[in-house]
Scaffold this motif. Structure first.
Motif, PDB file in Angstrom:
ATOM      1  N   PRO A 178       0.881  -1.274  -0.005  1.00 47.88           N
ATOM      2  CA  PRO A 178      -0.043   0.059  -0.153  1.00 47.88           C
ATOM      3  C   PRO A 178       0.906   1.223   0.099  1.00 47.88           C
ATOM      4  CG  PRO A 178       0.158  -0.945   2.145  1.00 47.88           C
ATOM      5  CD  PRO A 178       0.762  -1.952   1.456  1.00 47.88           C
ATOM      6  N   ASN A 179       0.363   2.192  -0.789  1.00 52.07           N
ATOM      7  CA  ASN A 179       0.955   3.429  -0.795  1.00 52.07           C
ATOM      8  C   ASN A 179      -0.018   4.528  -0.368  1.00 52.07           C
ATOM      9  OD1 ASN A 179       0.161   2.927  -3.549  1.00 52.07           O
ATOM     10  ND2 ASN A 179       0.912   5.115  -3.849  1.00 52.07           N
ATOM     11  N   TYR A 180      -1.164   4.246  -0.014  1.00 53.23           N
ATOM     12  CA  TYR A 180      -2.103   5.276   0.824  1.00 53.23           C
ATOM     13  C   TYR A 180      -2.676   4.135   2.190  1.00 53.23           C
ATOM     14  CZ  TYR A 180      -2.663   6.914  -3.944  1.00 53.23           C
ATOM     15  OH  TYR A 180      -2.405   7.634  -5.223  1.00 53.23           O
ATOM     16  N   HIS A 181      -2.664   5.233   3.032  1.00 52.91           N
ATOM     17  CA  HIS A 181      -3.039   4.962   4.166  1.00 52.91           C
ATOM     18  C   HIS A 181      -4.320   6.023   4.795  1.00 52.91           C
ATOM     19  CE1 HIS A 181      -0.411   1.785   4.714  1.00 52.91           C
ATOM     20  NE2 HIS A 181       0.836   2.551   4.354  1.00 52.91           N
ATOM     21  N   THR A 182      -5.317   5.606   5.567  1.00 55.62           N
ATOM     22  CA  THR A 182      -6.239   6.376   6.147  1.00 55.62           C
ATOM     23  C   THR A 182      -6.565   6.196   7.441  1.00 55.62           C
ATOM     24  OG1 THR A 182      -8.219   7.630   5.512  1.00 55.62           O
ATOM     25  CG2 THR A 182      -7.951   5.220   4.791  1.00 55.62           C
ATOM     26  N   ASP A 183      -7.564   6.798   8.095  1.00 55.40           N
ATOM     27  CA  ASP A 183      -8.121   6.666   9.422  1.00 55.40           C
ATOM     28  C   ASP A 183      -9.329   6.024   8.839  1.00 55.40           C
ATOM     29  OD1 ASP A 183      -9.584   6.462  11.668  1.00 55.40           O
ATOM     30  OD2 ASP A 183      -9.176   8.512  12.346  1.00 55.40           O
ATOM     31  N   ARG A 184      -9.149   4.497   9.123  1.00 55.55           N
ATOM     32  CA  ARG A 184     -10.658   3.717   8.522  1.00 55.55           C
ATOM     33  C   ARG A 184     -11.985   4.270   9.259  1.00 55.55           C
ATOM     34  NH1 ARG A 184      -6.505   1.351  10.195  1.00 55.55           N
ATOM     35  NH2 ARG A 184      -7.464   0.235  11.982  1.00 55.55           N
ATOM     36  N   ARG A 185     -11.980   4.569  10.356  1.00 57.50           N
ATOM     37  CA  ARG A 185     -13.059   4.985  11.150  1.00 57.50           C
ATOM     38  C   ARG A 185     -13.613   6.139  10.709  1.00 57.50           C
ATOM     39  NH1 ARG A 185      -9.457   2.776  14.498  1.00 57.50           N
ATOM     40  NH2 ARG A 185     -10.246   0.939  15.671  1.00 57.50           N
ATOM     41  N   ASN A 186     -13.206   7.001   9.951  1.00 61.71           N
ATOM     42  CA  ASN A 186     -13.656   8.366   9.471  1.00 61.71           C
ATOM     43  C   ASN A 186     -13.629   8.435   8.037  1.00 61.71           C
ATOM     44  OD1 ASN A 186     -13.787   9.365  12.002  1.00 61.71           O
ATOM     45  ND2 ASN A 186     -11.568   9.961  12.016  1.00 61.71           N
ATOM     46  N   TRP A 187     -13.308   7.410   7.172  1.00 61.20           N
ATOM     47  CA  TRP A 187     -13.664   7.520   5.396  1.00 61.20           C
ATOM     48  C   TRP A 187     -13.931   6.204   5.279  1.00 61.20           C
ATOM     49  CZ3 TRP A 187     -11.206  11.661   3.172  1.00 61.20           C
ATOM     50  CH2 TRP A 187     -10.608  12.710   4.000  1.00 61.20           C
ATOM     51  N   ARG A 188     -14.467   6.366   3.883  1.00 56.46           N
ATOM     52  CA  ARG A 188     -15.350   5.351   3.185  1.00 56.46           C
ATOM     53  C   ARG A 188     -14.299   4.153   2.722  1.00 56.46           C
ATOM     54  NH1 ARG A 188     -19.956   8.629  -0.112  1.00 56.46           N
ATOM     55  NH2 ARG A 188     -20.489   9.766   1.588  1.00 56.46           N
ATOM     56  N   VAL A 189     -14.900   2.985   2.717  1.00 57.06           N
ATOM     57  CA  VAL A 189     -14.182   2.034   1.982  1.00 57.06           C
ATOM     58  C   VAL A 189     -14.306   2.024   0.473  1.00 57.06           C
ATOM     59  CG1 VAL A 189     -14.028  -0.413   1.425  1.00 57.06           C
ATOM     60  CG2 VAL A 189     -15.173   0.190   3.671  1.00 57.06           C
ATOM     61  N   LYS A 205     -13.599   1.565  -3.814  1.00 53.09           N
ATOM     62  CA  LYS A 205     -13.898   0.718  -4.860  1.00 53.09           C
ATOM     63  C   LYS A 205     -12.855  -0.368  -5.259  1.00 53.09           C
ATOM     64  CE  LYS A 205     -16.729  -0.295  -8.966  1.00 53.09           C
ATOM     65  NZ  LYS A 205     -17.244   0.625 -10.026  1.00 53.09           N
ATOM     66  N   GLY A 206     -11.769   0.331  -5.629  1.00 51.78           N
ATOM     67  CA  GLY A 206     -10.591  -0.389  -6.340  1.00 51.78           C
ATOM     68  C   GLY A 206      -9.700  -1.070  -5.189  1.00 51.78           C
ATOM     69  N   VAL A 207      -8.948  -1.846  -5.606  1.00 58.32           N
ATOM     70  CA  VAL A 207      -8.011  -2.704  -4.717  1.00 58.32           C
ATOM     71  C   VAL A 207      -6.853  -1.686  -4.457  1.00 58.32           C
ATOM     72  CG1 VAL A 207      -6.444  -3.479  -6.766  1.00 58.32           C
ATOM     73  CG2 VAL A 207      -6.527  -4.728  -4.809  1.00 58.32           C
ATOM     74  N   ILE A 208      -6.331  -0.772  -5.154  1.00 62.04           N
ATOM     75  CA  ILE A 208      -5.365  -0.068  -4.628  1.00 62.04           C
ATOM     76  C   ILE A 208      -5.597   0.485  -3.334  1.00 62.04           C
ATOM     77  CG2 ILE A 208      -3.790   1.821  -5.111  1.00 62.04           C
ATOM     78  CD1 ILE A 208      -3.724   1.014  -7.917  1.00 62.04           C
ATOM     79  N   GLY A 209      -7.046   1.288  -3.401  1.00 57.78           N
ATOM     80  CA  GLY A 209      -7.456   2.200  -2.155  1.00 57.78           C
ATOM     81  C   GLY A 209      -7.830   0.947  -0.997  1.00 57.78           C
ATOM     82  N   LYS A 210      -8.356  -0.046  -1.331  1.00 59.12           N
ATOM     83  CA  LYS A 210      -8.610  -1.047  -0.343  1.00 59.12           C
ATOM     84  C   LYS A 210      -7.413  -1.321   0.311  1.00 59.12           C
ATOM     85  CE  LYS A 210     -13.409  -2.700  -1.659  1.00 59.12           C
ATOM     86  NZ  LYS A 210     -13.956  -4.231  -2.166  1.00 59.12           N
ATOM     87  N   LEU A 211      -6.366  -1.718  -0.452  1.00 57.11           N
ATOM     88  CA  LEU A 211      -4.961  -2.105   0.357  1.00 57.11           C
ATOM     89  C   LEU A 211      -4.488  -1.127   1.120  1.00 57.11           C
ATOM     90  CD1 LEU A 211      -2.916  -4.690  -0.144  1.00 57.11           C
ATOM     91  CD2 LEU A 211      -1.751  -2.950  -1.809  1.00 57.11           C
ATOM     92  N   GLY A 212      -4.763   0.117   1.132  1.00 62.09           N
ATOM     93  CA  GLY A 212      -4.273   1.239   1.859  1.00 62.09           C
ATOM     94  C   GLY A 212      -5.311   1.293   3.029  1.00 62.09           C
ATOM     95  N   TYR A 213      -6.981   0.955   2.842  1.00 59.64           N
ATOM     96  CA  TYR A 213      -7.733   1.145   3.891  1.00 59.64           C
ATOM     97  C   TYR A 213      -7.520  -0.025   4.835  1.00 59.64           C
ATOM     98  CZ  TYR A 213     -12.349   1.311   5.803  1.00 59.64           C
ATOM     99  OH  TYR A 213     -13.501   1.580   6.526  1.00 59.64           O
ATOM    100  N   TYR A 214      -7.135  -1.290   4.250  1.00 59.55           N
ATOM    101  CA  TYR A 214      -7.091  -2.391   5.218  1.00 59.55           C
ATOM    102  C   TYR A 214      -5.753  -2.799   5.675  1.00 59.55           C
ATOM    103  CZ  TYR A 214     -11.907  -3.506   3.971  1.00 59.55           C
ATOM    104  OH  TYR A 214     -13.528  -3.634   3.792  1.00 59.55           O
ATOM    105  N   SER A 215      -4.794  -1.834   5.417  1.00 59.24           N
ATOM    106  CA  SER A 215      -3.455  -1.876   5.993  1.00 59.24           C
ATOM    107  C   SER A 215      -3.040  -0.824   6.889  1.00 59.24           C
ATOM    108  CB  SER A 215      -2.425  -2.049   4.731  1.00 59.24           C
ATOM    109  OG  SER A 215      -2.853  -2.941   3.826  1.00 59.24           O
ATOM    110  N   THR A 216      -2.162  -1.069   7.684  1.00 59.77           N
ATOM    111  CA  THR A 216      -1.523   0.021   8.592  1.00 59.77           C
ATOM    112  C   THR A 216      -0.253   0.460   8.274  1.00 59.77           C
ATOM    113  OG1 THR A 216      -0.752  -1.533  10.406  1.00 59.77           O
ATOM    114  CG2 THR A 216      -3.000  -0.576  10.615  1.00 59.77           C
ATOM    115  N   ASP A 217       0.544  -0.394   7.620  1.00 61.90           N
ATOM    116  CA  ASP A 217       2.006  -0.308   7.320  1.00 61.90           C
ATOM    117  C   ASP A 217       2.264  -0.896   6.095  1.00 61.90           C
ATOM    118  OD1 ASP A 217       2.352  -2.859   8.076  1.00 61.90           O
ATOM    119  OD2 ASP A 217       3.038  -2.494  10.098  1.00 61.90           O
TER     120      ASP A 217
END
Length: 344
Positions: free
Chosen positions: A89-100, A102-114
């Protein structure tokens, strides 16, 4: 001792890890499990394969979308990027305040911390069968078929939170095992003796009172996992008072570590727990490449005998322990001493 292992756990084979501004060889290698498996077989322990218990026990502690994502992340990544380079992942976010997304690249950052959990072709099978190994061990204890049993889980799990990977960990094997044991036992204790705080296990059970979490680990203020594992974190709501972090200073020796074992066991005895999950990291060893404390093989033997003295039905789940000289010796010593103490 009987132990559970599936060779499909070896299929997750990341080559590199981005850490402290540079790519380095990834410490969590399949060879870890191979060395431990072969040493246990040579020492006379017996190995069996896990049955397939499906995704339901994993989803009992992890977010459904998170589990489903990692089951298809690799083919989705290849389709989306047109490459077969590891998915990092090269994107990371606060999962509690942002939406899941659609795409795999965004999801990879959403579901990863490091960046420590790259997805490669064999990741899904490996993490699935690592979890099945823990579930199988827990099911044998839950059913009464075994009083104690070791799950040789790899990749490890105790850093994985409810909806994100972290620190080499995808599915939290110990948390899955503990929740599974609740099908028979009213209260379960998790004792984590890995050198790193089991922040994922703490996070999953922090607001629950049916699982007591006790962790012995190196001070996280300048050490993985950095953001959790402090002594003043004791649980919230129904879980108030059920989390216990016993923090070791950098440089702690065997006597300090074993004193923390004693304190942890006193907490578990007082909790009324009826079964135990032991997150067995052996990366406190003084020669482990990730260790900042000084545990020895003899120290592991002593600690194991003391844990066995609880007399609780126990699932031992492998966590850390990396490619240092004493890795397999320490696992064999711990399991052997545990078994001897139970037979005494």
């Amino acid at each position: 001792m009987q132990f559970i292992f599936d060779p499909r756990q070896l299929l997750h084979d990341p080559e590199l890890y981005f850490r402290r501004g540079a790519f380095i060889p990834h410490p969590e290698q399949p060879q870890r499990a191979i060395l431990v498996r072969d040493a246990l077989l040579a020492a006379g322990h017996t190995m069996e394969a896990p049955r397939d218990h499906g995704l339901a026990p994993i989803k009992a502690v992890h977010d459904d979308g998170y589990v489903d994502f990692f089951m298809t992340a690799w083919p989705d990544w290849v389709t989306a990027t047109g490459t077969t380079v590891p998915a990092v992942p090269n994107y990371h976010t606060d999962r509690r305040n942002w939406r899941v997304p659609k795409g795999v690249i965004g999801k990879l950052g959403y579901y990863s911390t490091d960046t420590s959990c790259p997805v490669v072709e064999g990741t899904a099978e490996a993490i699935y069968w690592s979890a099945q190994t823990a579930i199988e061990a827990a099911e044998r204890v839950r059913s009464g078929a075994a009083d104690h049993i070791y799950a040789l889980c790899r990749p490890p799990g105790h850093h994985a939170v409810q909806d994100a990977s972290w620190g080499f960990c995808f599915f939290n094997n110990a948390a899955v095992a503990a929740h599974h044991l609740l099908g028979r036992f009213q209260k379960v204790a998790v004792l984590d003796v890995d050198t790193h705080a089991g922040n994922g296990t703490q996070d999953i059970f922090y607001r629950r009172g049916d699982v007591v979490y006790v962790s012995i680990h190196t001070d996280p203020s300048d050490y993985t996992p950095f953001f959790m594992g402090y002594a003043d974190e004791t649980g919230e709501g129904a879980g108030a008072g059920a989390t216990h972090n016993l923090v070791l200073p950098v440089g702690a020796g065997v006597d300090d570590i074993l004193a923390s074992y004693d304190a942890a066991l006193d907490i578990i005895r007082a909790s009324g727990a009826q079964a135990l999950v032991l997150s067995l990291g052996v990366d406190m060893a003084k020669d482990d490449p990730l260790s900042l404390v000084g545990m020895t093989t003899e120290g592991f033997r002593i600690g194991a005998a003391r844990v066995a003295g609880l007399g609780l039905p126990t699932v031992l789940v492998q966590e850390g322990g990396y490619l240092g000289p004493s890795l397999s010796d320490n696992v064999v010593a711990f399991l052997g001493a545990f078994e001897d103490a139970r037979r005494a």
